[in-house]
Scaffold this motif. Structure first.
Motif, PDB file in Angstrom:
ATOM      1  N   GLN A   1       1.027  -1.145   0.425  1.00 21.89           N
ATOM      2  CA  GLN A   1      -0.023   0.078  -0.220  1.00 21.89           C
ATOM      3  C   GLN A   1       1.132   0.804   0.105  1.00 21.89           C
ATOM      4  O   GLN A   1       2.568   1.380   0.901  1.00 21.89           O
ATOM      5  N   ASN A   2       0.316   2.434  -0.793  1.00 20.96           N
ATOM      6  CA  ASN A   2       0.869   3.687  -0.783  1.00 20.96           C
ATOM      7  C   ASN A   2       1.022   3.957   0.766  1.00 20.96           C
ATOM      8  O   ASN A   2       0.259   4.153   1.616  1.00 20.96           O
ATOM      9  N   LYS A   3       2.368   4.822   1.110  1.00 19.20           N
ATOM     10  CA  LYS A   3       2.275   5.487   2.421  1.00 19.20           C
ATOM     11  C   LYS A   3       1.263   6.409   2.930  1.00 19.20           C
ATOM     12  O   LYS A   3       0.555   6.824   4.011  1.00 19.20           O
ATOM     13  N   GLU A   4       0.970   7.301   2.099  1.00 19.21           N
ATOM     14  CA  GLU A   4      -0.199   8.277   2.223  1.00 19.21           C
ATOM     15  C   GLU A   4      -1.377   7.446   2.533  1.00 19.21           C
ATOM     16  O   GLU A   4      -1.832   7.872   3.394  1.00 19.21           O
ATOM     17  N   TYR A   5      -1.761   5.778   2.431  1.00 12.98           N
ATOM     18  CA  TYR A   5      -3.000   5.155   3.170  1.00 12.98           C
ATOM     19  C   TYR A   5      -2.328   3.987   3.804  1.00 12.98           C
ATOM     20  O   TYR A   5      -3.067   3.277   4.207  1.00 12.98           O
ATOM     21  N   GLY A   6      -1.226   4.691   5.168  1.00 14.51           N
ATOM     22  CA  GLY A   6      -0.966   3.931   5.658  1.00 14.51           C
ATOM     23  C   GLY A   6       0.236   2.222   5.603  1.00 14.51           C
ATOM     24  O   GLY A   6       0.648   1.822   5.886  1.00 14.51           O
TER      25      GLY A   6
END
Length: 510
Positions: A502-507
């Motif tokens: 998952q992208n870091k923007e979403y955890g």
């Protein structure tokens, strides 16, 4: 172009690449055409090519498409509908409360990777077909350009994505990993650059409308360069598309701004001189509620129509009663109210009601201002099938006013001449002159305003705001979080039992 291919099992299935994307079909063994027995004739090649275009125009069974998602995310429109959970995927985009399990990202991911899968299979097989060399080159160019378009959307929406250029062995499906965005952009540029020479300058709309041309691929390449701030290269590509004399017809491709702005949105005005690339819809596909997303009709036409619309006077517009999604905000109406494009852009239902011309039901988040460009009309009702799902209006992926403004922007950003008489000045003000507006200076503020007025409701606004770095400020009132909501979360189903992160923007960690 007819987009359904019903006899190529592996293509029709749109075999998704990751765990959460599998689809299952009930197919009789006698009706199967195995991949090993396919790709034998030019007709096979064409049918497979059409199946790639099928994904380019794919809509969600939940009655939305990419334009609807981008519109709900913009500052100009709100989700609307019948209530706060109606087409919930649009509601959570509207409020930027989407997360890995809730939102339209599954549709965006699946649409893109199904198209890439089909393109990869096609490109691996077409070399073995005996056929005219020029035609083979054209088909190959179309497949590469389509793959580039799919990847361009995916990398803008999700940033960190897998890069697949060949068929994936089923045993390796769960081992696929992501690459840096720069690697994806490199492939996009390569695919488009290789595709352009083999594509035709022009096509005949009646028989080939919706297929890619040189101009369409060059316009897309210009957008790809602009997205990466490669301004001089972007301007170069747009200049080829826009022609040598702004405001006059492109001598090679025939592109020219329409004289009347409102004519752009007439259902019978498909493949006009301003159209560079459009998604084709039809009222003859007989689509039904069993699989609304598979309909060839334009689903935007029904979802943006005013709910419970009833004409009172014979002079009332012949709107088909719809579901009241994607209504304009009062702020946008105030912005465009005195612009010459207002009437062709905004359907002012409150005005119609106050003047006793028509009535309508007030939906969720109602402002009274509907998307005139795309409302379905009674005159365009389908002759067969479910009326709501079979409106025939095409959607513009790229049109000339868009590329005029983008070239002016690219010239400005690259430090080129933008003063009176310059090419950038002529391009930018040709768009304004078409609707009777006087020239103004080529500045970023003016470009932003002009794109907002010209392209309202066509799916550009959110992506423009992100590209300009303005989204966090302009969309704060909707709950947009800077350094997060510029992209979508990768669907949770793609993470389960895979190496995708998952992208870091979403955890996540990517």
């Amino acid at each position: 172009m007819k987009r359904k291919i019903t006899y190529v099992v592996v293509i029709l299935a749109g075999l998704q690449l990751f765990a959460g994307c599998k689809k299952y079909l009930e197919i009789s063994p006698q009706e199967r055409v195995l991949l090993d027995n396919y790709y034998k004739t030019p007709a096979d090649a064409f049918a497979a090519l059409v199946s790639i275009y099928d994904r380019f125009g794919a809509q969600a069974g939940g009655l939305y498409d990419k334009v609807a998602i981008m519109s709900a995310a913009s500052d100009d429109q709100v989700a609307g509908g019948g209530g706060p959970s109606d087409i919930n995927d649009l509601q959570v985009v509207n409020t930027f409360t989407l997360n890995p399990t809730t939102g339209p990202q599954g549709y965006l991911w699946n649409k893109g990777y199904a198209g890439i899968f089909r393109a990869n299979v096609f490109l691996s097989k077409i070399g073995g077909i005996t056929m005219d060399a020029t035609l083979k080159a054209r088909y190959t160019g179309e497949a590469k350009a389509l793959r580039a378009i799919f990847y361009f959307d995916l990398v803008r929406f999700f940033k960190n994505i897998p890069l697949l250029t060949s068929e994936v062995d089923p045993k390796q499906i769960y081992e696929v990993t992501q690459v840096a965005p720069a690697d994806v952009y490199a492939l996009i540029e390569k695919d488009l650059t290789e595709a352009i020479p083999a594509l035709p300058n022009t096509i005949t709309g009646a028989s080939e409308g919706g297929r890619l041309t040189k101009g369409a691929a060059q316009a897309m390449l210009g957008k790809v360069y602009l997205q990466q701030a490669k301004y001089a290269q972007a301007a170069e590509q747009f200049a080829i598309v826009n022609g040598s004399t702004p405001g006059q017809a492109n001598a090679t491709y025939g592109y020219k701004l329409l004289t009347n702005f409102g004519d752009l949105f007439k259902v019978n005005n498909k493949f006009n001189t301003e159209s560079i690339l459009e998604i084709v819809h039809s009222n003859a596909s007989n689509g039904g509620w069993g699989d609304a997303g598979a309909s060839e009709g334009n689903l935007l036409n029904i979802i943006v129509g005013p709910r419970g619309y009833k004409p009172v006077l014979a002079s009332a517009p012949d709107y088909y009663s719809g579901y009241s999604f994607l209504v304009f905000t009062k702020e946008f109406f105030d912005f465009i109210h005195f612009d010459p494009r207002n009437k062709a852009t905004v359907a002012n239902l409150d005005s119609l009601e106050k003047n006793g011309i028509a009535t309508y039901e007030k939906g969720y988040q109602n402002s009274g201002y509907f998307l005139e460009k795309t409302i379905g009309r009674v005159a365009d009702k389908a002759p067969t099938g479910q009326t709501e799902l079979n409106f025939p209006q095409d959607s513009y992926e790229i049109r000339l006013a868009d590329t005029y403004m983008l070239e002016a922007e690219a010239i400005l950003q690259s430090g080129g001449a933008v003063g009176a008489g310059s090419r950038a000045y002529q391009l930018f003000n040709a768009v304004r002159a078409r609707v009777g507006l006087n020239p103004v200076a080529v500045t970023m503020d003016n470009i932003m305003r002009e794109r907002r007025a010209e392209l309202a409701g066509e799916g550009h606004r959110f992506l423009d705001l992100v590209r300009w770095g303005k989204a966090a400020t302009v969309l704060a009132y909707k709950g947009f979080t800077a350094n997060k909501n510029e992209i979508f979360p990768i669907p949770q189903a793609e993470l389960n039992n895979t190496k995708i992160q998952q992208n870091k923007e979403y955890g996540g960690t990517k």
